[in-house]
Design a protein around this motif. Structure first.
Motif, PDB file in Angstrom:
ATOM      1  N   ASN A  40      11.513  -2.843   5.833  1.00 15.18           N
ATOM      2  CA  ASN A  40      11.708  -2.210   7.068  1.00 15.18           C
ATOM      3  C   ASN A  40      12.507  -0.714   6.603  1.00 15.18           C
ATOM      4  N   ARG A  41      12.191   0.273   7.199  1.00 16.99           N
ATOM      5  CA  ARG A  41      12.708   1.507   6.778  1.00 16.99           C
ATOM      6  C   ARG A  41      12.712   1.795   5.252  1.00 16.99           C
ATOM      7  N   LEU A  42      11.748   1.524   4.832  1.00 13.84           N
ATOM      8  CA  LEU A  42      11.752   1.880   3.262  1.00 13.84           C
ATOM      9  C   LEU A  42      11.082   3.323   3.113  1.00 13.84           C
ATOM     10  N   ARG A  43      11.698   3.965   2.104  1.00  5.78           N
ATOM     11  CA  ARG A  43      10.978   5.224   1.801  1.00  5.78           C
ATOM     12  C   ARG A  43      10.735   5.315   0.338  1.00  5.78           C
ATOM     13  N   ILE A  72       5.184  -4.214   6.655  1.00  6.66           N
ATOM     14  CA  ILE A  72       6.044  -3.048   6.409  1.00  6.66           C
ATOM     15  C   ILE A  72       5.989  -2.348   7.997  1.00  6.66           C
ATOM     16  N   SER A 112       8.134   2.654   7.740  1.00  3.22           N
ATOM     17  CA  SER A 112       8.361   3.119   6.441  1.00  3.22           C
ATOM     18  C   SER A 112       7.600   4.275   6.119  1.00  3.22           C
ATOM     19  N   LEU A 136       3.694   3.080   9.806  1.00  2.00           N
ATOM     20  CA  LEU A 136       3.713   3.697   8.384  1.00  2.00           C
ATOM     21  C   LEU A 136       3.221   4.629   8.087  1.00  2.00           C
TER      22      LEU A 136
END
Length: 845
Positions: free
Chosen positions: A187-190, A209, A212, A235
């Motif tokens: 969650n909220r991955l960069r 996912i 992100s 995403l």
């Protein structure tokens, strides 16, 4: 719970090494570490929490060089790391953090660098059930994983992991690897800048996912193999080094509201027996296909958009199948949908616009069922060349530069309630060998014939309406047949029906109205008419078809089709006046110098002739090379007037044509059409826009070659009474001139038309404004200049045309603004303000 303290210099009740504090700790204890660098290896064999006392990054934990072990090994059930900088010891492939089977770890506000986090689960009994004892658990929160080797995270076996509000960057390998029965929820991955894949899933692994971003992965953004699955929501994948998402094996991938942009290869690749479900997604600017689907793969897409693919937006091979509902395909260099092999396409309420080649292309044994679809622009609307059955129902095709619908395969085709309109060539062409039924359909305002039935074809046509086409309503080639019942042919520019030799159609209840002739019939045609009418009057069965209506036995006349725009210059015009008008044109500095140089040369030639001296060889034919909207047509018109003022042309008028004016739709039509265009230009200038389209790339059997050959011959036959200017893009014109030796010997001079500068575009804008009595305010002029400086100059940029379009938009926006003012003053009525600028113009160019 007991708190253990660690500091580099130790002290009473304080450990100097973190590992010593961990050994002394009991399950549930906390280890608080003072700021500093600690070179050691930790084994967390019990549930402990390690916390940086002074917050994130204050504790630098470095592994032991040459040990061959991770910096941290986790074996406890509930361990936690908070605020640490964790570094691998050396350049070996050893993980920075190793998590053993059944262990649990929380990584919070940490930085892990130099190597990966590797979590191993129990391989026995792996599958979707990751509950209960023996499952490895990992939670990464508000942390950064960077500069790792091989991967940032590797989850294998029965691992359940989460990563939240974190970043992964600069990985010399894959971002995240999942194998076995591993499961990851992100969650909220960069994630940015990985040398390999962003995510790679193998075995029965799963990933979810949400919200992100993946950017600049060296290979595919996501690769799903074997029986893995993925659920992706909101995403974004930007600039993937290969496909944005690739699924193979028996993988299953579901996308919801995702954005896939600027992939180096295809946006989506689905192969083997993989399955794709996508809802509300956008795939744009892919380096290859928007979706490439092969083998036995399946895809279902709803409310999705595919924009500007470099190859076909959708390409199907093998036995793949695709279903599209409420989807839109826009732009793209090749086909909108291209289905080959035994693939299957189902379309419902979809749109395909402005495609480079064919909007819907079905070949080999592929099938299509399309309902309520809209095709606009592009070259060819629909091309069906399959041996399998296909159908279109309540679909429309409009404004193509070529044929609306082409049928050429042996498979049965049904067109039901289909509308074709405003095509530059024929509406519907049924090619040799095709089997077709057309029911309740219409063909309107096409620049070719309405329905063309080729040799040996016998379609069943019921309830067809052909209205306002530029040539024949229905054209039957030699030996064509079929039944045509309850049809209307209205307002054609050629005879409503053209019947070639040995054709044997049955025409029943055909109504012909307001056409330029009813029937053109070649000798040997043998039609049967039953209860047909011409302008309301019965067509007697015994009456020869050629005698019906307004004509005798005449075939459709052949003449130039397309834009044949004549511009006759004034009589007795002086050379100085024409050159002054050229000089007044905005920009075009290089072109003005070239024209003046040619004028000087031509004047010198004329003086030598008057003096009885031989004239040097002089070619007046020109190549105009440049982007659209750079003034090529305007200069061509002035060039004709210059030559007339010099006494080198009788009329000096301009006849402007394109491919459609020179190239016919059928064998034997191209030569006469090209001759007609040239004859109209004699005494002046024939200007061929987009001339490179006469020599299309990769099409060997094209009527354009015949047009070129005819043009070259007529240029030779009328060398003193004709000037030809061919125009188009710089790169394309070189290829065109090289396509025929006669062209390269006659077109020896090229004028390059540069793009307008921002300042020149402002001048063009103000010219149009002045013509319509508008004025730019000072602020508006400054803002307009800034807009032209940043305006993207891609394929959609139109130079002067763009300036004119922006002027039109500003006048519309000004009108909306003034509508809120009760009594605008005269100054307000003529003033264009900065607020009237179309703020979204840059994004749409």
């Amino acid at each position: 719970m007991t708190t253990r303290y660690v500091a580099p210099k130790g002290g009473r009740g304080t450990f100097r090494r973190i590992s010593d504090a961990v050994k002394a700790a009991s399950p549930g204890d906390a280890v608080v570490v003072a700021a500093g660098t600690y070179t050691e290896q930790l084994v967390l064999d019990r549930s402990v929490v390690i916390v940086a006392e002074q917050g994130q990054g204050s504790v630098d934990l470095v592994g032991i060089t040459g040990s061959g072990h991770p910096t941290i090994v986790v074996e406890g059930l509930e361990c936690a790391l908070r605020g640490l900088l964790i570094r691998a010891a050396d350049d070996s492939d050893t993980p920075a953090i190793g998590i053993s089977g059944g262990a649990g770890l929380l990584i919070e506000d940490c930085v892990v660098t130099g190597s990966r986090i590797h979590a191993r689960g129990n391989e026995a009994g792996q599958g979707s059930d990751l509950s209960g004892y023996g499952v490895t658990s990992v939670l990464v929160r508000r942390s950064k994983l960077g500069s790792g080797r091989l991967a940032a995270m590797h989850l294998s076996g029965r691992v359940r992991a989460q990563i939240e509000d974190s970043t992964i960057e600069k990985i010399d390998g894959i971002g995240v690897v999942l194998s076995g029965g591993a499961y990851l929820e992100a969650n909220r991955l960069r994630m940015t800048d990985t040398a390999g894949y962003g995510f790679r899933l193998r075995g029965d692994s799963r990933v979810k996912i949400t919200d992100s971003v993946l950017r600049q992965t060296g290979m595919a953004g996501l690769l799903l193999e074997d029986g893995s699955t993925g659920l992706l929501t909101e995403l974004s994948i930007d600039k993937a080094g290969a496909a944005a998402i690739q699924a193979g094996g028996s993988a299953r991938i579901e996308l919801i509201d995702c954005r896939l942009r600027d992939a180096q290869a295809s946006g989506l690749v689905v192969q083997d027996q993989a399955q794709l479900i996508a809802k509300g997604c956008v795939v744009s600017d892919s380096g290859a296909n928007g979706l490439l689907i092969s083998d036995g793969a399946q895809a279902t897409m709803t409310d999705c958009r595919v924009d500007r693919s470099k190859y076909s937006a959708f390409h199907l091979t093998g036995s793949a199948s695709v279903r599209l509902d409420d989807c839109l395909i826009r732009g793209g260099a090749e086909h909108g949908i291209h289905a080959t092999g035994t693939s299957k396409v189902e379309l419902d309420a979809c749109g395909i616009t402005d495609i480079g080649l064919t909007a819907l292309s079905i070949v080999d044994e592929a099938t299509v069922q399309a309902e309520d679809c809209r095709i606009t622009g592009g070259t060819i609307g629909v091309h069906l060349e399959s041996t399998a059955a296909t159908s279109l129902e309540t679909c429309s095709v409009a404004a193509t530069t070529g044929t609306g619908i082409e049928l050429s395969g042996s498979g049965y085709v049904q067109l039901n309630a289909v509308r074709v309109s405003k095509t530059k060539a024929a509406g519907i062409v049924i090619g040799t060998g095709a089997s077709a039924e057309i029911i309740g359909s219409s063909i309107e305002k096409c620049e070719g014939s309405g329905l063309v039935v080729w040799s040996g074809v016998a379609p069943t046509v019921t309830g067809l309406r052909v209205n306002g086409v530029a040539k024949n309503g229905i054209y039957l080639a030699e030996k064509a047949a079929g039944t045509y019942a309850d049809c209307d042919v209205v307002g054609t520019k050629y005879p409503a029906l053209h019947l070639s030799r040995a054709c044997t159609p049955l025409l029943r209840h055909v109504r012909i109205r307001n056409c330029d002739g009813a029937v053109g019939k070649d000798e040997g045609a043998n039609p049967v008419f039953e209860d047909c009418t011409v302008d309301g009057a019965p067509m007697a069965p015994a009456t020869p078809a050629s005698a019906a209506g307004t004509g005798g036995a005449q075939a459709a006349p052949v003449g130039p089709v397309g834009t044949l725009e004549e511009s006759m210059p004034p009589e007795d015009e002086k050379l100085e006046d024409v050159l002054a008008e050229l000089e007044e044109q905005i920009g075009l500095g290089r072109v003005k110098r070239d024209v003046q140089s040619m004028v000087n040369l031509m004047q010198a030639v004329r003086m030598r002739q008057e003096a009885g001296l031989p004239a040097p060889p002089l070619s007046r034919h020109l190549v105009f090379a440049g982007n659209p909207g750079t003034g090529k047509t305007t200069v061509a018109r002035l060039y004709g007037r210059v030559l007339k003022a010099l006494g080198l042309l009788r009329k000096g008028h301009l006849v402007e044509v394109d491919r459609t004016a020179l190239v016919g739709e059928y064998v034997g039509h191209t030569g006469p059409k090209t001759q007609a265009a040239v004859n109209q230009a004699l005494g002046g200038v024939l200007f061929i826009d987009e001339a490179y389209s006469l020599a299309p790339i990769g099409i060997g059997n094209d009527f354009g070659a015949e047009a070129i050959a005819t043009l070259v011959k007529m240029m030779e036959d009328n060398r003193e009474d004709l000037v030809v200017i061919v125009a188009g893009y710089v790169n394309d014109m070189g290829r065109f001139i090289g396509s025929n030796p006669g062209l390269s010997s006659r077109f020896t001079r090229t004028l390059l038309f540069d793009d307008y500068t921002p300042a020149e575009l402002v001048d063009i804008f103000e010219y149009h404004a002045g013509e319509h009595q508008y004025e730019l305010s000072v602020d508006a002029r400054t803002a307009l200049s800034e807009m032209f400086q940043v305006l993207p100059r891609g394929e959609g940029f139109g130079n002067g045309r763009s300036a004119r379009q922006i002027f039109q938009q500003m006048t519309e926006r000004q009108a909306y603004r003034l509508a809120t003012i009760t009594a605008p003053t005269p100054d307000q009525l003529v003033s264009l303000e900065a607020a009237d600028l179309p703020i979204d113009y840059t994004a749409n160019s």
